[in-house]
Design a protein around this motif. Structure first.
Motif, PDB file in Angstrom:
ATOM      1  N   PRO A 158       0.802  -1.236   0.000  1.00  0.00           N
ATOM      2  CA  PRO A 158       0.000   0.000   0.000  1.00  0.00           C
ATOM      3  C   PRO A 158       0.829   1.276   0.000  1.00  0.00           C
ATOM      4  N   PRO A 195      -3.148   3.911  -9.137  1.00  0.00           N
ATOM      5  CA  PRO A 195      -3.214   2.628  -8.427  1.00  0.00           C
ATOM      6  C   PRO A 195      -4.604   2.347  -7.851  1.00  0.00           C
ATOM      7  N   TYR A 196      -4.955   1.036  -7.816  1.00  0.00           N
ATOM      8  CA  TYR A 196      -6.228   0.594  -7.269  1.00  0.00           C
ATOM      9  C   TYR A 196      -5.964  -0.242  -6.012  1.00  0.00           C
ATOM     10  N   ARG A 197      -6.688   0.012  -4.964  1.00  0.00           N
ATOM     11  CA  ARG A 197      -6.576  -0.792  -3.754  1.00  0.00           C
ATOM     12  C   ARG A 197      -7.184  -2.178  -4.001  1.00  0.00           C
ATOM     13  N   ARG A 256     -10.992  -5.333  -6.568  1.00  0.00           N
ATOM     14  CA  ARG A 256     -10.229  -4.173  -7.010  1.00  0.00           C
ATOM     15  C   ARG A 256     -11.103  -2.930  -6.907  1.00  0.00           C
ATOM     16  N   ARG A 305      -1.902  -2.787  -3.486  1.00  0.00           N
ATOM     17  CA  ARG A 305      -2.406  -1.996  -4.601  1.00  0.00           C
ATOM     18  C   ARG A 305      -1.907  -2.609  -5.910  1.00  0.00           C
TER      19      ARG A 305
END
Length: 760
Positions: free
Chosen positions: A65, A84-86, A104, A193
């Motif tokens: 992260p 970025p995607y968590r 996602r 991420r």
């Protein structure tokens, strides 16, 4: 022209069976080549279409992260960045089926790596628990828009809003988690991420990965996937099916061309008087050549057009993957061109081989040249004389002498018959290898049958005890699999720790020995190729920020992850990281146990805490290959049948002069018939033996080469059983004897006046 057509019509009436077999063989060859073209298009174009329309990312990086993704936008060669995607790892369940997924957090429809919604709709901000599933995951869960997914062990539920295609690696049970696009509010426990990179030049992928890992730090990158890996997984077994069809189609085309060449050459030798008469009444050499050329081109054209028409009209109705491939191929831009080029190419090749033989017909002089009194090699060899002296049956000795007298024509006939039989041996080897994956999966890298994952509520010891309590479970091997960066930081591989020193995992070894001591491991061929390493080398990789150095003591057959797998024991991984614990269990069942019943029983015994699914067998996707191999064997058998009929006709015509001599020394028609039958049977036997001797090592090399290219590695090839090879030899010999019996008997019982007329 009228005389030409009349002669061609008369010749067709005389050789109806041969013409029919040539048409059918050509149709089978063209159909095989068209299906191979369809499978190649089906394997490549759908993924490429999705990647282009979605503006797919060439590289996907899974990071911690805290990784700073802004640094990646400044890298040279990076056109744009997705995310970025968590992300959150979870398990979802629908209709009694579980699947590991990656949730996602996607606040808006991305511009890079954009999901292509095929059913339903995209995420609605008003639906905080709405999700969109990747197509492969939705198919595995039998989920549709409006269905509700549960997360076992929690009270959470998710509602399916839509289903979308993606150019990223698809869901694969136990190997690749399914992709779920969700609103940020649905990703409640993010553990990392994911960042996508779209490059200016896809050829710079390895360099871009190396730069990205360097900028973010090796400890910040957990896993890397590239567009090449996604494309290879999407193509999967379809490309292999296309290669098999294409290889055997081309081989059958060459065999058919040689069979046509041999048939024409044999008929020319048997119709020298007729050809001389045609020359005497005014036919030019060019006209004689055109008679044979146009006649056989018509046969080839009829078969090619028929195959193309049937493939176009009925191809999509073939059940399974072949029908799907033809349906997709018919919608591709190059479909019409391929439908024209493939049949035309096959007809032109057959026309070329026909023209070479027909050219000899044009050189026949108007005045017939008297035949030699005895063919070359016609004298009895010392071995034949000794066999007659031992009072062996004269028909047997003379028949063997006729087949192996050393004449060039006999050797050419044997060579032409050997080629289709050789291809049949290779096809049987492919069939047997596929059967080996199903009958003996442990010998090809699949020693276990089921994979079990726990939701973590029970301890490791409790889970293993629960699994081994079932009497049908022979062993349960605890394991963990992590992504590791390779030296140079250009990609990730799978590092697996399975089994313990006390109870090692039974890897299928093709080279070296099993990993027994500390820091020892075995690796797949794909990993050895990636690292340019060999058995005996030490390799270094990075897991997070921890280096892992292993000694490769063996090469294992690895059908998963393209062979980019290194396997050691769980104890070895714990020596480097004491916090490593088992994430799954590989179950080896006892002989005769039904995997589906065992999986159902374990799922019920787990009371919702165990996720049990079968180990993926790569041969499951090759089921259509069985029908393909059977069809190819039928086509090759037709070609061999044409060659046998040609050889029998030539043998009968060349033996017409010998009939007089054999009758003069007192041999009966039955004995004269036996000579021709024995000669033909010996030719077929020699061709079958040569095909077996050459075909077995050739098949092993081809199959192992395919194993190397796929990452599994050499050592998967399985030769047909001796009984099956013996059956092939018997079929060839008995078939040749049965086909030769009737024409040989007719020739032996012909009237003396007819025989004198034929040889004069």
């Amino acid at each position: 022209m009228r005389a030409t057509l009349r002669w061609a019509h008369s010749d067709l009436r005389t050789h109806r069976g041969e013409a029919l077999f040539l048409v059918l063989a050509t149709a089978g060859i063209v159909a095989s080549l068209l299906l191979a073209t369809a499978l190649f298009g089906y394997a490549t174009n759908p993924w490429q279409r999705i990647f282009t329309q979605a503006r797919g990312a060439h590289v996907w990086l899974h990071t911690v992260p805290s990784a700073d993704a802004r640094k990646l936008t400044r890298l040279d060669g990076v056109e744009s960045v997705a995310g970025p995607y968590r992300t959150e790892a979870a398990t979802v369940s629908s209709r009694g089926t579980r699947a590991s997924v990656e949730l996602r957090a996607t606040p808006a429809l991305p511009s890079v790596g954009r999901p292509l919604v095929t059913t339903g709709r995209w995420l609605d901000p008003a639906e905080p628990d709405g999700v969109v599933l990747e197509t492969g995951l939705a198919r595995a869960l039998l989920a549709e828009p409006g269905d509700t997914l549960t997360l076992p062990g929690t009270a959470r539920t998710l509602t399916v809003e839509g289903i979308a295609d993606s150019a990223e690696p698809h869901y694969s049970p136990g190997e690749q988690p399914g992709l779920v696009w969700a609103p940020p509010s649905a990703v409640r426990a993010p553990a990392g991420r994911v960042i996508g990179l779209r490059l200016d030049d896809p050829a710079d992928t390895d360099y871009a990965v190396q730069r990205a890992v360097t900028v973010l730090g090796a400890g910040a990158v957990g896993e890397v996937s590239t567009w090449q890996q996604a494309r290879a997984e999407a193509q999967g077994d379809d490309r292999l099916l296309g290669q098999v069809l294409g290889l055997f189609g081309l081989g059958a085309l060459i065999a058919a061309g040689l069979a046509v060449h041999g048939a024409i050459a044999t008929r020319i030798r048997g119709h020298l008087r007729d050809l001389s008469v045609l020359k005497a009444i005014g036919f030019t050499p060019g006209q004689v050549v055109r008679i044979f050329l146009l006649q056989h081109l018509a046969y080839a054209l009829l078969g090619a057009v028929g195959a193309a028409a049937l493939t176009e009209a009925l191809g999509r109705r073939v059940p399974g993957r072949l029908g799907d491939a033809v349906g997709v191929w018919q919608g591709l831009p190059g479909h019409t061109l391929a439908l024209f080029v493939v049949p035309v190419g096959a007809v032109l090749f057959i026309g070329l081989t026909t023209g070479l033989a027909a050219w000899r017909a044009g050189r026949v002089p108007p005045v017939p040249v008297p035949r030699r009194s005895a063919p070359a090699g016609g004298r009895l060899t010392p071995l034949a004389r000794r066999a007659l002296g031992l009072r062996l049956p004269a028909a047997l000795v003379l028949g063997c002498h006729k087949a192996f007298a050393g004449r060039g024509r006999s050797l050419a006939t044997m060579a032409r018959l050997t080629l289709p039989l050789l291809l049949i041996v290779v096809a049987l080897s492919a069939w047997t290898t596929i059967d080996r994956f199903h009958s003996s999966p442990g010998r090809v890298g699949l020693p276990t049958t089921l994979t079990v994952r726990s939701d973590g509520d029970d301890s490791t010891a409790d889970v293993k005890t629960r699994l081994t309590r079932d009497p049908r479970v022979a062993a349960a091997y605890p394991g963990v699999e992590v992504a590791a960066l390779v030296p140079g930081q250009t990609g990730t591989i799978a590092l697996r720790g399975i089994g313990t020193h006390a109870e090692p995992y039974p890897c299928a070894l093709a080279e070296g020995r099993a990993a027994r001591g500390p820091d020892e491991a075995v690796a797949g061929q794909g990993l050895l190729d990636l690292l340019h390493a060999r058995v005996g080398d030490w390799v270094r990789m990075t897991v997070g920020d921890r280096p892992q150095i292993l000694h490769i003591v063996g090469r294992s057959l690895e059908p998963q992850n393209a062979g980019r797998v290194v396997t050691t024991t769980l104890d070895t991984l714990r020596e480097n990281d004491p916090g490593v614990s088992a994430a799954f269990y590989e179950l080896r069942l006892r002989a005769g146990a039904d995997p589906r019943r065992v999986a159902a029983a374990l799922t019920e015994a787990g009371q919702g805490h165990l996720d049990v699914h079968p180990v993926t067998n790569p041969a499951d996707g090759l089921s259509p290959l069985r029908a393909v191999v059977a069809g190819l064997i039928a086509v090759l058998a037709l070609i061999g049948l044409v060659e046998l009929l040609t050889a029998i006709g030539g043998s009968v015509r060349e033996g017409e002069r010998d009939v007089l001599a054999l009758r003069a020394i007192g041999m009966s028609p039955r004995q004269i018939t036996a000579i021709t039958v024995t000669a033909t049977s010996c030719t077929a036997l020699a061709a079958a033996v040569a095909a077996t001797a050459l075909g077995l090592p050739l098949a092993r090399r081809l199959i192992d080469a395919q194993g190397d290219s796929s990452g599994i590695g050499a050592g998967i090839a399985q030769s047909p059983s001796p009984g099956l090879l013996l059956l092939l030899l018997l079929a060839a010999v008995l078939g040749a004897a049965g086909l030769a019996a009737l024409p040989a008997a007719r020739a032996a019982r012909r009237r003396l006046a007819d025989t004198l007329s034929a040889v004069s």
